[in-house]
Design a protein around this motif. Structure first.
Motif, PDB file in Angstrom:
ATOM      1  N   ALA A 199      61.941 -17.799 -32.907  1.00  0.00           N
ATOM      2  CA  ALA A 199      60.902 -17.099 -33.664  1.00  0.00           C
ATOM      3  C   ALA A 199      61.389 -15.707 -34.030  1.00  0.00           C
ATOM      4  O   ALA A 199      62.095 -15.052 -33.252  1.00  0.00           O
ATOM      5  CB  ALA A 199      59.618 -17.009 -32.846  1.00  0.00           C
ATOM      6  N   LEU A 200      61.006 -15.263 -35.233  1.00  0.00           N
ATOM      7  CA  LEU A 200      61.328 -13.912 -35.677  1.00  0.00           C
ATOM      8  C   LEU A 200      60.382 -12.923 -35.002  1.00  0.00           C
ATOM      9  O   LEU A 200      59.161 -13.098 -35.030  1.00  0.00           O
ATOM     10  CB  LEU A 200      61.187 -13.822 -37.198  1.00  0.00           C
ATOM     11  N   ILE A 201      60.959 -11.884 -34.405  1.00  0.00           N
ATOM     12  CA  ILE A 201      60.153 -10.856 -33.759  1.00  0.00           C
ATOM     13  C   ILE A 201      59.810  -9.748 -34.742  1.00  0.00           C
ATOM     14  O   ILE A 201      58.651  -9.382 -34.913  1.00  0.00           O
ATOM     15  CB  ILE A 201      60.892 -10.274 -32.532  1.00  0.00           C
ATOM     16  N   PHE A 202      60.843  -9.210 -35.421  1.00  0.00           N
ATOM     17  CA  PHE A 202      60.628  -8.110 -36.370  1.00  0.00           C
ATOM     18  C   PHE A 202      61.878  -7.928 -37.210  1.00  0.00           C
ATOM     19  O   PHE A 202      62.981  -8.232 -36.755  1.00  0.00           O
ATOM     20  CB  PHE A 202      60.302  -6.801 -35.630  1.00  0.00           C
ATOM     21  N   SER A 203      61.684  -7.404 -38.433  1.00  0.00           N
ATOM     22  CA  SER A 203      62.818  -7.103 -39.313  1.00  0.00           C
ATOM     23  C   SER A 203      62.665  -5.712 -39.916  1.00  0.00           C
ATOM     24  O   SER A 203      61.574  -5.347 -40.386  1.00  0.00           O
ATOM     25  CB  SER A 203      62.933  -8.124 -40.446  1.00  0.00           C
ATOM     26  N   VAL A 258      68.085  -5.501 -40.533  1.00  0.00           N
ATOM     27  CA  VAL A 258      68.238  -5.618 -39.074  1.00  0.00           C
ATOM     28  C   VAL A 258      67.067  -6.465 -38.582  1.00  0.00           C
ATOM     29  O   VAL A 258      65.907  -6.082 -38.757  1.00  0.00           O
ATOM     30  CB  VAL A 258      68.233  -4.253 -38.374  1.00  0.00           C
ATOM     31  N   SER A 259      67.365  -7.621 -37.972  1.00  0.00           N
ATOM     32  CA  SER A 259      66.318  -8.546 -37.527  1.00  0.00           C
ATOM     33  C   SER A 259      66.485  -8.855 -36.048  1.00  0.00           C
ATOM     34  O   SER A 259      67.600  -8.912 -35.529  1.00  0.00           O
ATOM     35  CB  SER A 259      66.362  -9.855 -38.335  1.00  0.00           C
ATOM     36  N   PHE A 260      65.332  -9.093 -35.393  1.00  0.00           N
ATOM     37  CA  PHE A 260      65.307  -9.434 -33.974  1.00  0.00           C
ATOM     38  C   PHE A 260      64.619 -10.784 -33.807  1.00  0.00           C
ATOM     39  O   PHE A 260      63.574 -11.032 -34.438  1.00  0.00           O
ATOM     40  CB  PHE A 260      64.559  -8.354 -33.186  1.00  0.00           C
ATOM     41  N   TYR A 261      65.164 -11.631 -32.936  1.00  0.00           N
ATOM     42  CA  TYR A 261      64.663 -12.990 -32.774  1.00  0.00           C
ATOM     43  C   TYR A 261      64.430 -13.300 -31.300  1.00  0.00           C
ATOM     44  O   TYR A 261      65.183 -12.844 -30.420  1.00  0.00           O
ATOM     45  CB  TYR A 261      65.663 -14.011 -33.340  1.00  0.00           C
TER      46      TYR A 261
END
Length: 547
Positions: free
Chosen positions: A506-510, A497-500
């Motif tokens: 830009a990648l926020i968190f995975s 599960v990834s947030f952008y």
């Protein structure tokens, strides 16, 4: 006699009792012909003398005389058939080991072509001929040749197994049906055969369907393997290309750093060499003057010395070297600036890579709408199910097990239990929100602690600038700037599960290494209104794939 006439007349030479060509033919008073031995045995076991053909009963056993005409015809027929059999036998091959033998052949046994369930005999091509031409024999049931035909007889009564007992699931004879199985459900063997054959046909069709499905699955898996390999090859090629470019950038930065340092050093060396050259020139001039002065000082002629002193060349001009210095160049910040430049280059490359990656993820975009049956009573949803914000008062809504009762949350209508999916949410103008996915069995009543252990994979914003991933324990996120649009990507099988940050690419968190076993639903919380400071809605946006 020709073969055709032989076949046409063969029925006339067959005994209706033994179904074979007459042996010692006799004629009854009613005009029917039988083998003498056959009719005699037939009458021996009967209570009366009755013709097997017309059923005429004779009060006394008739005297039977040989029918010489038929005997001569039969002898001629036998000779012709023997010639045909010899010719046919020469064309047939002897039975090989493991093949069923003809029960009638004498001498060399030929391969059986069929077995007769009525006669309990196996026949080669020649001896099978009567079953194909004689009307009475044509009704016999033929099958592929088998051995041990006696197994088809009742061991108890020595009768053919003609019936099937459905009660005991076994084959029985006619006597069994009226003795041991008289109360059982009995059907003819052929009827049960047809039924079982139909069942086996269905079973075979089912098996073939299963085989076909598995072949299709194999093809599907092979295709998946090919797709996976192609994707891996493309990803490897892209990775090699990117890292090759980065290595070149690093090498180029290193070359520039070394060149800059070497240029400074060369400049310093040139300056020092120029000073040294001037000093050496002055030393040369001074040494010449020193030589002249020394030579004059050694003169013993007083008058000459006095006269020559006034004519000495004036001292060559010299420089005051007291304050002259060669200062080593300063390299302070040179490496840092080179690294900063490299980092900036890497950042630009990283942004390009992230834009390409995000564009790929956006191809898995799904249409997500909010489910009003799960919404907390304070939440206000748009008619199209794309926007939600928190009101000041709770609405009077029916209590449902799927509705959040304490936390101001809502789920999407759509669920996902396989594959990959992606959606984007606008969070612009908000000071607090939660976004992510949740499994179907989450607790929706009372206070909720969002974490993967409790079925939530989400990030949140609080107080306008406090970003955290609710990873249990939570992880503080240090973002250069607050995102205005957040992309959420899930790979169910990969457990990702990834947030952008969509605008910044830009990648926020995975969340990685997740184990999903239930349906997943998009999860949203616009958080509390906070006196109007957080009244902006969360908006599910259409995905723009033109990055």
């Amino acid at each position: 006699m020709s073969a055709g006439s032989n076949q046409r007349s063969e029925d006339q030479f067959l005994c209706s009792i033994c179904l074979d060509v007459f042996t010692d033919p006799v004629t009854t008073p009613c005009g029917h012909n039988f083998c003498k031995n056959c009719i005699t045995r037939h009458w021996d076991v009967k209570d009366s003398c009755q013709c097997p053909m017309c059923k005429k009963v004779f009060k006394t056993r008739p005297d039977l005389n040989t029918n010489t005409f038929i005997r001569e015809m039969v002898d001629q027929f036998r000779r012709e058939r023997q010639q045909e059999a010899s010719s046919s036998s020469s064309e047939q091959q002897a039975a090989k080991p493991g093949e069923v033998l003809c029960d009638v052949c004498t001498g060399t046994k030929l391969k059986a072509l069929k077995s007769c369930l009525e006669c309990l005999t196996s026949y080669c091509q020649t001896h099978l001929e009567p079953h194909r031409t004689v009307s009475g024999l044509k009704r016999h049931q033929l099958m592929e040749p088998v051995e041990n035909l006696e197994d088809r007889m009742c061991r108890k009564h020595d009768k053919p197994l003609e019936l099937f007992c459905r009660t005991d699931q076994t084959c029985v004879c006619m006597l069994c049906s009226v003795l041991d199985h008289k109360t059982h459900e009995l059907v003819p063997v052929r009827e049960e055969y047809e039924g079982k054959k139909a069942e086996l046909g269905k079973t075979e069709a089912g098996i073939q369907l299963m085989i076909q499905k598995r072949r299709l699955k194999i093809q599907e898996l092979k295709e998946s393997m090919k797709i996976s390999k192609d994707a891996a090859d493309r990803e490897t090629a892209e990775g090699v290309q990117v890292f090759t470019a980065l290595i070149k950038s690093i090498q180029r930065g290193l070359d520039q750093l070394v060149e800059e340092i070497q240029d400074k050093q060369k400049t310093t060396e040139k300056q020092a060499e120029a000073f040294i050259k001037d000093l050496e020139q002055e030393i040369s001039e001074l040494m010449k003057r020193s030589s002249e002065v020394e030579k004059l000082s050694r003169s013993a002629d007083h008058l000459h010395l006095l006269q020559s002193v006034s004519t000495l060349k004036a001292a060559p001009p010299t420089k005051d070297w007291t304050e002259v210095r060669v200062h080593p160049p300063s390299y302070a910040g040179t490496v840092v600036r080179a690294v900063d430049q490299l980092v900036e280059t890497l950042r630009k490359e990283m942004k390009k890579m992230m834009e390409a990656e995000l564009k790929k993820l956006q191809q898995d975009a799904v249409d997500v709408t909010l489910d009003p049956d799960t919404a907390h009573p304070k939440l206000i949803l748009s008619d199209d199910g794309k926007q939600v914000y928190c009101g000041d008062k709770e609405k009077n809504l029916p209590e449902k097990p799927e509705r959040f009762s304490y936390c101001v949350c809502v789920l999407g209508r759509q669920s996902f239990s396989s594959g990959r999916f992606y959606f984007e949410v606008q969070v612009k103008g908000k000071t607090g929100w939660d976004l992510g996915v949740a499994r179907e069995s989450i607790n929706r009543k009372g206070k909720i602690l969002a974490s993967p252990q409790n079925g939530f994979w989400s990030i949140f914003l609080r107080n306008g600038n406090e970003y955290k991933a609710l990873a249990g324990p939570s992880v503080r996120l240090h973002l250069q700037s607050g995102p205005e649009k957040v992309g959420v990507f899930v790979d169910y099988e990969e457990g990702l599960v990834s947030f952008y940050d969509v605008d910044a690419a830009a990648l926020i968190f995975s969340f990685t290494g997740c184990c999903f076993t239930e349906k997943l639903y998009p999860y949203f919380s616009p958080f509390l209104n906070n006196g109007g400071k957080n009244s902006a809605p969360l908006i599910i946006c259409p995905v723009n794939q033109t990055l």
